[in-house]
Design a protein around this motif. Structure first.
Motif, PDB file in Angstrom:
ATOM      1  N   HIS A  77      29.179  21.079  35.002  1.00  0.00           N
ATOM      2  CA  HIS A  77      27.815  21.626  35.010  1.00  0.00           C
ATOM      3  C   HIS A  77      27.062  20.949  33.872  1.00  0.00           C
ATOM      4  O   HIS A  77      27.594  20.833  32.761  1.00  0.00           O
ATOM      5  N   GLU A  79      24.426  21.907  32.276  1.00  0.00           N
ATOM      6  CA  GLU A  79      23.707  22.734  31.309  1.00  0.00           C
ATOM      7  C   GLU A  79      24.332  22.562  29.925  1.00  0.00           C
ATOM      8  O   GLU A  79      25.545  22.392  29.770  1.00  0.00           O
ATOM      9  N   ASP A  81      25.143  24.370  27.437  1.00  0.00           N
ATOM     10  CA  ASP A  81      26.223  25.191  26.872  1.00  0.00           C
ATOM     11  C   ASP A  81      27.601  24.662  27.252  1.00  0.00           C
ATOM     12  O   ASP A  81      28.599  25.025  26.617  1.00  0.00           O
ATOM     13  N   HIS A  82      27.671  23.788  28.256  1.00  0.00           N
ATOM     14  CA  HIS A  82      28.958  23.201  28.649  1.00  0.00           C
ATOM     15  C   HIS A  82      29.020  21.688  28.443  1.00  0.00           C
ATOM     16  O   HIS A  82      30.093  21.135  28.232  1.00  0.00           O
ATOM     17  N   HIS A 144      25.568  27.397  38.392  1.00  0.00           N
ATOM     18  CA  HIS A 144      24.334  28.011  38.756  1.00  0.00           C
ATOM     19  C   HIS A 144      23.171  27.016  38.949  1.00  0.00           C
ATOM     20  O   HIS A 144      22.057  27.437  39.288  1.00  0.00           O
ATOM     21  N   ASP A 163      30.642  28.356  35.656  1.00  0.00           N
ATOM     22  CA  ASP A 163      29.866  29.597  35.485  1.00  0.00           C
ATOM     23  C   ASP A 163      30.299  30.697  36.468  1.00  0.00           C
ATOM     24  O   ASP A 163      30.197  31.890  36.142  1.00  0.00           O
ATOM     25  N   TYR A 188      26.620  39.412  34.376  1.00  0.00           N
ATOM     26  CA  TYR A 188      26.526  37.954  34.542  1.00  0.00           C
ATOM     27  C   TYR A 188      26.166  37.606  35.987  1.00  0.00           C
ATOM     28  O   TYR A 188      25.309  36.769  36.252  1.00  0.00           O
ATOM     29  N   HIS A 219      32.770  30.980  30.780  1.00  0.00           N
ATOM     30  CA  HIS A 219      32.344  32.021  29.841  1.00  0.00           C
ATOM     31  C   HIS A 219      33.272  33.222  30.000  1.00  0.00           C
ATOM     32  O   HIS A 219      33.596  33.618  31.127  1.00  0.00           O
TER      33      HIS A 219
HETATM   34 FE1  FEO Z   1      24.721  27.594  33.587  1.00  0.00          FE
HETATM   35 FE2  FEO Z   1      26.983  28.545  31.343  1.00  0.00          FE
HETATM   36  O1  FEO Z   1      25.655  27.444  32.024  1.00  0.00           O
END
Ligand code: FEO
Length: 396
Positions: A77, A79, A81-82, A144, A163, A188, A219
């Motif tokens: 992913h 994004e 955060d990853h 996501h 995610d 979530y 997560h």
């Molecule tokens: Fe959609 Fe945990 O990033």
């Protein structure tokens, strides 16, 4: 925290972010979160699955301090955060190639300026051998963002789901305490996955053929009883709604609050459950959770100038964006001299597949006519919920 063992040759890396309280400058995190990365060491090659949020880069680099060679970094992913720490890791491991979807390839170049020659797109179902371990990539878009994929490690029966199935829960546990993780996982789902629930269902079917002993999300804790989270997702994705009204409201001079209190009492008298939220104080995540279950949404707002209170408009925007599962909608509230509150709010909720019930508006404080209208609204909601329970589309 040091690396922790998930299976032979599979380690949980990454960072537990105990103190973070807001994600994407939007989502409250009452329980913190974690950014999970995984190191899979085969007999011939080593792969790192995901990285961490950039502020936690030092934690991941410390966990990798003794690793001298890294062949692959899987970016499930794009994004941040990853994938946000990818540039640092690519500098540390110049031999490493990033494996990702074709769509992620472009996003990683755009978002993180990852050099194009370090990125290798993998096809749906493609397998990469690490020697005695294999990574199979599954294209699972919109979990996501549109570029998301998962990895399956057949030798150890681990599904790295990114995610999907995640939870914003900071914990020292590797594996989930099911009772504790349920609400963070539902929160979530409501905040991240509910808008894509049809695609979630499709992606769950896609991975259903794999023999999975451990689900390892990006997560929160891992699941060593995959059915726990898979069954919960089936219920949240495709299960019916409940005999519940979600009632977010805001009140400036108590007229709307008096109406809300009256309606809540009337609904409860008729056997309908209510989740009531004062929008000036509520955690939007709690409201989001209620939208997984609510058959009806009632928005309570005063008229400000000519439209809804901004807090009610923000709630309507959120409800619409999350594509709440509700089947019925109503607006109640007060006004001073006129306006188009109902028209503005209902126009903001175009994503919902709802029957809109008659609004109840009071000029100033409610009077006999408005109390009677609130009773009629409660009757209408109760009868519709009863009908849905009767035909099996809602639980009693
Ligand atoms: Fe959609 Fe945990 O990033």
């Amino acid at each position: 925290m040091k690396a922790r063992t998930v299976a032979n040759g599979v380690q949980l890396l990454g960072a537990v972010d105990w103190d973070r309280r807001l994600f994407d400058a939007l989502i409250p995190l009452p329980d913190g979160t974690s950014y999970n990365a995984y190191l899979v060491q085969g007999s011939q090659a080593t792969a790192l699955l995901d990285t961490v949020n950039p502020p936690q880069a030092e934690t991941l680099l410390g966990q990798l301090a003794s690793l001298t060679r890294l062949d692959y970094i899987v970016a499930h992913h794009a994004e941040q955060d990853h994938s946000g720490t990818l540039p640092l890791l690519l500098a540390k491991y110049p031999e490493a190639r990033v494996l990702c979807s074709a769509k992620a390839r472009g996003m990683l170049i755009d978002l993180l300026e990852v050099p194009a020659d370090r990125l290798q797109a993998v096809a749906d179902g493609e397998k990469v051998s690490l020697g005695n371990k294999t990574l199979e990539f599954l294209h699972t878009p919109w979990q996501h963002w549109p570029e998301t994929i998962m990895s399956y490690l057949p030798e150890d029966r681990v599904l790295f789901s990114c995610d999907l199935f995640g939870s914003h829960l900071a914990t020292s546990d590797v594996f989930a305490d099911e009772e504790r993780v349920y609400e963070p996982a539902k929160r979530y789902f409501a905040e991240i996955m509910m808008p894509f629930r049809n695609i979630v269902e499709h992606n769950m079917e896609k991975v259903a053929g794999r023999d999975v002993a451990i689900i390892a999300p990006s997560h929160g804790p891992l699941y060593r009883r995959p059915r726990f989270i898979q069954d919960a997702y089936r219920e949240w994705v495709a299960g019916g709604t409940k005999n519940l009204v979600a009632l977010p409201y805001v009140s400036m001079h108590d007229s709307t609050r008096v109406m809300v209190d009256y309606l809540v009492s009337a609904l409860v008298e008729r056997g309908v459950g209510v989740a009531q939220f004062d929008l000036t104080a509520t955690d939007p995540g709690k409201l989001a959770i209620s939208l997984v279950d609510a058959t009806t949404i009632v928005l309570g707002t005063p008229t400000v100038l000519t439209g809804p209170h901004p807090a009610a408009a923000a709630a309507a925007f959120l409800i619409n964006a999350l594509r709440a599962k509700a089947r019925f909608l109503a607006v109640i509230g007060s006004y001073g001299w006129g306006g188009k509150t109902v028209e503005v709010l209902t126009a903001m909720l175009g994503n919902l597949k709802v029957e809109t019930l008659p609004a109840v508006l009071a000029k100033g404080l409610p009077k006999a006519a408005e109390y009677a209208a609130l009773d009629q609204l409660a009757d209408a909601i109760a009868s519709r919920h009863a009908a849905m329970a009767g035909n099996g589309t809602a639980s009693a």
